[in-house]
Design a protein around this motif. Structure first.
Motif, PDB file in Angstrom:
ATOM      1  N   GLY A 154       4.225  26.099 -14.020  1.00 33.78           N
ATOM      2  CA  GLY A 154       3.963  25.372 -11.996  1.00 33.78           C
ATOM      3  C   GLY A 154       3.380  24.497 -12.742  1.00 33.78           C
ATOM      4  O   GLY A 154       2.755  23.536 -14.284  1.00 33.78           O
ATOM      5  N   THR A 155       3.198  22.453 -12.218  1.00 33.40           N
ATOM      6  CA  THR A 155       3.041  21.591 -13.368  1.00 33.40           C
ATOM      7  C   THR A 155       1.765  21.121 -10.960  1.00 33.40           C
ATOM      8  O   THR A 155       2.079  20.893 -10.337  1.00 33.40           O
ATOM      9  CB  THR A 155       3.658  20.280 -13.017  1.00 33.40           C
ATOM     10  N   THR A 156       1.662  20.334 -11.302  1.00 35.66           N
ATOM     11  CA  THR A 156       0.342  19.045 -10.280  1.00 35.66           C
ATOM     12  C   THR A 156       1.493  18.366  -9.610  1.00 35.66           C
ATOM     13  O   THR A 156       1.403  18.175  -8.658  1.00 35.66           O
ATOM     14  CB  THR A 156      -0.543  18.151 -11.126  1.00 35.66           C
ATOM     15  N   SER A 157       2.733  18.652 -10.495  1.00 33.66           N
ATOM     16  CA  SER A 157       4.330  17.658  -9.377  1.00 33.66           C
ATOM     17  C   SER A 157       4.783  18.866  -8.591  1.00 33.66           C
ATOM     18  O   SER A 157       5.788  18.733  -7.835  1.00 33.66           O
ATOM     19  CB  SER A 157       4.944  16.602  -9.936  1.00 33.66           C
ATOM     20  N   GLY A 158       4.874  20.014  -8.870  1.00 30.73           N
ATOM     21  CA  GLY A 158       5.219  21.097  -8.229  1.00 30.73           C
ATOM     22  C   GLY A 158       5.732  21.939  -9.152  1.00 30.73           C
ATOM     23  O   GLY A 158       5.485  21.583 -11.002  1.00 30.73           O
TER      24      GLY A 158
END
Length: 741
Positions: free
Chosen positions: A707-711
């Motif tokens: 997971g990332t802050t961008s999805g």
């Protein structure tokens, strides 16, 4: 009237073929059984007193013995001086005759008057002879007898006639009558006397000396005072006449007049020949008769009747040229309406005897119109040092063509007279061989003169001597074509010829290894020429040869143009791409082309965003048939400034020199899109592992996610041996993979 008597001075009997007797008592004559006899008598001379004439002369003979027989006594003039002892007489004319009848003893009288008047002395010297035609012999007493022969002469006073008066021919007269008539008058001092005879003598060309007597009537007893001589020739004649009276006295000769007979007309040495003259209106032309002479009477006038165009003969007297024998006449053409054309002059000469002679006809062509030249040779071109040039249909309707002169104009403008052109047989065409000393444009000036020498119109022909080949600026370079048929246009540029100009440009063509085909006509565009070479034998190298000839025949060439035909496509480059977030490296296969090949030319690339069905923006927005390289050795290219996570479509195509595009295949790729990083410790180092959008062009497996802050994103898994592999490994269905750095 007074009388004179004379006796015989000699006499004899002459027996032909026998003896002669000059002393006997009788003079025998006549025939016997022996040879015939002749009596011969001559008389003593007597003199007739001056101023008197014989009126009667008689010979008297007395018969001596005879018989009664018949016959004729013939008295003949003897012509030789005989002797009694040897008479042997000869005789001429018969003087008189006398009949013999019965013997009577009376004297016989023989009248010899006519002979005695002019031949008295002959009776004294030669005498007379007597012949008898009877069959018996007769005899007269001889001079030895008592009754000798005698002659009685009666005479009377008589004066000779005066010299006759002359009537015709008139002194100094000249005639063309060859039969002159002579008239004269008789006069005599004795009253009542008359003409009994006359004589005319005519001499020719002797000044009256009568050393060249051409006609002599002799003593003519014709009772006339007019006489005609016939057939006298041309000459100056002198004549004289004398007459006889009844006493046969002759007059003195008349005075000597002269007359002329001239039956031959004058003649001329020559007359003006046919002449051709430019006679301007209201002027004259002169005609001549030269050396006009007459037999002897002299030329009185020469006349020149002349007929002009449309006009009958008009008579004009000529003028004698000073003291010469030449005559001339000036013919005014205004008497003939100043017409051009042929004037006919007849020449007649008249002499003082009235004879006239036609001396001939003079033709005068009055011509004020120059001769014409129908045409001349068209411009000629030659490499030689001479050229034959023609003037065609050279005519003159009046006086006729006299000559065609030729002047030559050199290329520098100077000129000179060459010669007269040569007539081609009996045609109206003339030619000349013109020397051409060097290159350039030579002018040949023809001038046709008629016989009247009218100023001609110059007509020029041109001959260009050219020994220099045409020039070419350049030819089309080597080229290529991918045609499978038809033609390929080839060019040659900047063709020129400074002198004669371009005559023809021809082309031959060939495919390598085959035979040349041609010649063929070429096309022209300005100073450039082209030829469309047929593609007649498939792929390969073709050549065209251009040959250029100028109008003088100088040739330049061959000028070669080559091209290569290659209609087959090269191999598919079959490209592949290694891409990153905003770049990609595209590589391809090396150029390969079927034989015969025109060779590698370039490589092109197409690259653009692709939405799956069409180009974004309508066309490839990165490269659209972009020439990526011209080197056959370059097999990849790197593309920057791509959009992360964008879908791209691309292909690579090779081109040969014939312009053939190789086969090609379209490929796609999607660039990686980084949405975050995962930091981790690897030994002493901290690694930042990129996290990608799983929908972007991540290579390998996308199963390992985070997971990332961008999805939710994913790691890119690569082979542990990949340069981009990190130390982190993961077990996958494909085996152990490494997380890409």
């Amino acid at each position: 009237m007074p009388e004179l008597y004379t006796g015989a001075s000699k006499d004899a009997t002459y027996t032909i073929g026998g003896s002669s007797d000059g002393s006997g008592m009788g003079l025998w004559l006549g025939e016997t059984s022996q040879n015939p006899s002749i009596a011969l008598i001559a008389f003593h001379p007597v003199t007739i007193p001056p101023g008197n004439i014989i009126t009667k002369a008689e010979v008297m003979l007395y018969p001596y013995m005879g018989v009664d027989t018949s016959g004729t006594i013939i008295v003949r003039a003897l012509t030789n001086n005989w002797t009694e002892s040897s008479p042997n007489p000869t005789h001429s004319i018969d003087i008189t005759t006398h009949p013999w009848g019965n013997f009577s003893g009376k004297p016989h009288v023989f009248d010899i008057t006519w002979y005695a008047k002019s031949n008295l002395n002959q009776l004294f010297t030669n005498g007379i002879g007597l012949w008898f035609t009877g069959s018996s012999k007769i005899a007269f007493w001889s001079r030895e007898s008592g009754s000798p022969p005698s002659m009685r002469i009666t005479y009377e006073p008589n004066q000779a006639p005066n010299a006759p008066g002359l009537a015709t021919p008139i002194h100094g007269s000249i005639t063309n009558n060859r039969n002159p008539v002579f008239n004269w008058t008789f006069s005599d001092p004795d009253g009542g006397d008359y003409q009994t005879a006359w004589q005319i003598q005519v001499s020719a060309g002797d000044g009256g000396a009568f050393t060249n007597v051409v006609v002599d009537s002799g003593k003519n007893t014709t009772n006339t005072n007019q006489w005609t001589f016939y057939g006298l020739g041309d000459n100056q004649y002198f004549y004289r006449i004398r007459t006889w009276d009844k006493g046969d006295a002759v007059s003195p000769w008349s005075w000597v007049p002269w007359f002329g007979i001239e039956n031959t007309p004058p003649v001329a040495g020559s007359i003006t020949g046919t002449q051709h003259l430019n006679v301007q209106p209201n002027n004259t032309f002169r005609v001549w008769a030269y050396n006009v002479k007459d037999n002897w009477s002299g030329v009185s006038v020469v006349r020149f009747p002349t007929a002009g165009p449309g006009y009958d003969f008009q008579w004009r007297d000529g003028v004698k040229d000073g003291g010469s024998d030449n005559w001339f006449c000036d013919i005014p053409i205004n008497a003939y309406n100043n017409n051009e054309g042929t004037y006919a002059t007849h020449v007649y000469a008249y002499d003082n005897a009235g004879n006239s002679g036609f001396l001939g006809e003079i033709k005068t062509n009055v011509d004020r119109t120059p001769a014409t030249i129908g045409s001349v040779s068209g411009i000629q071109y030659t490499q030689g040092s001479s050229a034959r040039v023609w003037a065609y249909n050279v005519t003159d309707g009046l006086s006729g063509v006299d000559r065609v002169t030729v002047h030559v104009v050199r290329p520098d403008g100077s000129w000179y007279f060459l010669t007269n052109a040569i007539r081609d047989g009996s045609s109206n065409n003339y030619f000349i061989d013109v020397p051409l000393e060097y290159e350039g444009n030579w002018g040949v000036d023809f001038r046709a003169y008629d016989r009247a020498q009218n100023e001609p119109v110059m007509v020029r022909a041109n001959v260009i001597r050219d020994n220099s080949a045409p020039k070419v600026t350049g030819v089309q370079g080597y080229s290529y074509s991918n045609q499978t048929g038809g033609t390929r246009r080839t060019w040659i540029y900047g063709i020129s010829d400074a002198l004669s100009g371009i005559g023809v440009v021809e082309a031959y063509y060939v495919k390598a290894g085959m035979s040349w085909i041609g010649p063929h006509a070429t096309g022209q565009s300005g100073n450039d020429y082209y030829f469309d070479v047929p593609i007649y034998s498939g792929d390969g190298e073709y050549a065209a040869h251009f040959y250029i000839r100028d109008k003088a025949g100088n040739q330049s060439g061959p000028h070669e143009v080559k091209f290569f035909v290659d209609s087959k496509r090269a191999n598919d480059p079959n490209p592949s791409a290694v891409y990153e977030t905003n770049s990609a490296t595209i590589s391809w296969l090396r150029f390969s082309d079927p034989t015969p090949s025109s060779g590698y030319d370039r490589t092109g690339i197409w690259l653009g965003e692709w939405n799956g069905t069409d180009w974004v923006g309508g066309t490839p927005n990165i490269y659209n048939a972009y020439e990526v390289t011209r080197s056959i050795e370059v097999l990849e290219t790197r593309v920057s400034n791509l959009k992360p996570g964008a879908r791209y479509r691309y292909t690579i195509a090779h081109y040969d020199k014939s312009g053939n595009q190789s086969s090609y295949t379209w490929f796609e790729f999607v660039t990686k899109k980084k949405i975050g990083e995962y930091r981790t410790k690897a030994g002493a180092a901290i690694l930042s592992l990129p996290v990608y959008d799983p929908a972007s062009g991540v290579l390998g497996s996308k199963a390992l996610r985070c997971g990332t802050t961008s999805g939710v994103g994913c790691f890119e898994l690569v082979s542990p041996t990949d340069p981009s592999a990190s130390p982190f490994r993961i077990q996958t269905h494909q085996g152990i993979q490494a997380i890409a750095k």
